[in-house]
Every structure is written in C-alpha cells, then in structure tokens.
Enzyme design. Structure first.
Site, PDB file in Angstrom:
ATOM      1  N   GLY A  11       0.788  -1.241   0.000  1.00  0.00           N
ATOM      2  CA  GLY A  11       0.000   0.000   0.000  1.00  0.00           C
ATOM      3  C   GLY A  11       0.812   1.280   0.000  1.00  0.00           C
ATOM      4  O   GLY A  11       0.296   2.338   0.356  1.00  0.00           O
ATOM      5  N   HIS A 108       1.916  -0.240 -13.200  1.00  0.00           N
ATOM      6  CA  HIS A 108       2.727  -1.457 -13.310  1.00  0.00           C
ATOM      7  C   HIS A 108       4.212  -1.082 -13.341  1.00  0.00           C
ATOM      8  O   HIS A 108       4.593  -0.141 -14.031  1.00  0.00           O
ATOM      9  CB  HIS A 108       2.338  -2.237 -14.565  1.00  0.00           C
TER      10      HIS A 108
END
Ligand code: GRF
Length: 191
Positions: A11, A108
């Site tokens: 996170g 990504h």
C-alpha cells in the site's frame, strides 16, 4: 468525482495517493480503500490515516462473477465514480469492468508490454534490459494490458542491485501516479 483505491499488499502507492489528496493535488474525493486481503498492510495504512476501508475476501465456492457483483454493489453504494488500482492482485473481469467502463486505471512497474505479471521489476533486472520503468494504463480484463496512458523510463545501468532498482521504481510510482490520477479524474469530469 469520487474514487476508490484497490490494493492487496503493502500500500505504499495508496499512501502516496492519500498524501496527494490531502495536499489538494488530486481534485477528487478519496472515498475508501478496498482490499481483497484483510492482512494487507494497505488496510493498516487506511486505519492509521482514518480512511474508510472495505475488505471482501473471495470465498472459495464463490464465482468471479458473484464476487464482482458484490464488489460493484459496494462501490455503487459508496457512489464511487472511478477506481485506481495500486497493487491489486486480482484480475478484474467483465462484471466489474462493464459497471466501470474506462473508469479503472492501474500502475505497473515495467515498461509494458514488456514484463507484465507479478515480478515486473525483477524480470526486467534479470533479463538485463537497458531500460525499464513504470506504466500507467487503462484496465481491461487481461493481465497488465489495456491502453497505455503514461510511461516513464529509466536506464538500468544506473542500478547495481535489484533492491536499488526497486527503490527507484517505487519512487517514480509515488511521484507520477498522483499526477496521472489528477489528469484522469479531470478528464472524467468533462464527460
Ligand atoms: C507496485 O510496484 C505497482 O506498480 C504494482 O504493485 C506494486 C504495489 O506496491 N502493481 P504498493 O503495495 O503500492 O507498495
């Protein structure tokens, strides 16, 4: 505009996004964090920062369609307009994406279409490519496919170890994802 962040793991991107929201760098409301894993550290970050969070773990007997139907219901109940994936490890399917067409983006850690999948940084490092970087893209139902919105590349020769490269990649993610999210929500506002 109201958005949710989906995360399954550490996170750190969620926290960078949250900071950008707090500094008014993103002109949309961060409604909640969603996680498919109760143990994810992203959930802890949400708790620590007073961000509402929802957890829905997929039951083994549940189909993907059933799981996503619940997820869509939850997001609609919270009046979420768009979704930002940040280390979300489930592949979203048609049920979810039909409810949020062109309204989901992902980050990504490689220059897609090269090195999709779970180990984008390591795969690029091990292959010894000259350049790698980050990609932010619209989400379709493939694995790290979908139209590319933004890429930032770096030369791999500047990094001796995988750890150094990982650190740089995450630094880029934390810097650029909030900027691209701001562009993304602003564009949606004009629709
Ligand atoms: C990031 O490297 C992101 O590009 C990828 O998953 C990782 C999530 O990291 N999709 P974190 O959970 O935000 O720290």
């Amino acid at each position: 505009m109201r958005f949710a962040v989906f995360a399954s793991g550490n996170g750190s991107n969620f926290e960078a996004i949250l900071k950008a929201v707090q500094r008014n760098k993103i002109s949309a409301e961060l409604v909640c964090l969603f996680s498919d894993k109760s143990t994810s550290y992203a959930v802890q970050r949400a708790k620590d920062n007073g961000v509402p969070y929802f957890i829905l773990e997929k039951e083994s007997k549940q189909t993907k369609e059933e799981y996503e139907t619940k997820l869509v219901y939850l997001m609609q109940k919270e009046k979420v307009d768009c979704i930002v994936l940040a280390g979300y490890m489930k592949i979203l399917g048609k049920t979810f994406l039909t409810a949020y067409p062109n309204r989901v983006i992902n980050i990504h850690p490689s220059l897609l279409p090269h090195f999709p999948g779970k180990h984008g940084i390591k795969d690029a490092f091990d292959r010894g490519v000259k350049k790698t970087g980050i990609t932010i893209h619209q989400v379709d139902d493939g694995i790290d496919t979908g139209p590319i919105i933004f890429q930032k590349e770096i030369e791999t020769k500047d990094f001796k170890t995988l750890e150094e490269l990982e650190e740089k990649i995450h630094e880029l993610e934390h810097k650029y994802y909030p900027i691209v999210i701001e562009e993304f929500v602003r564009e949606l506002m004009t629709e």
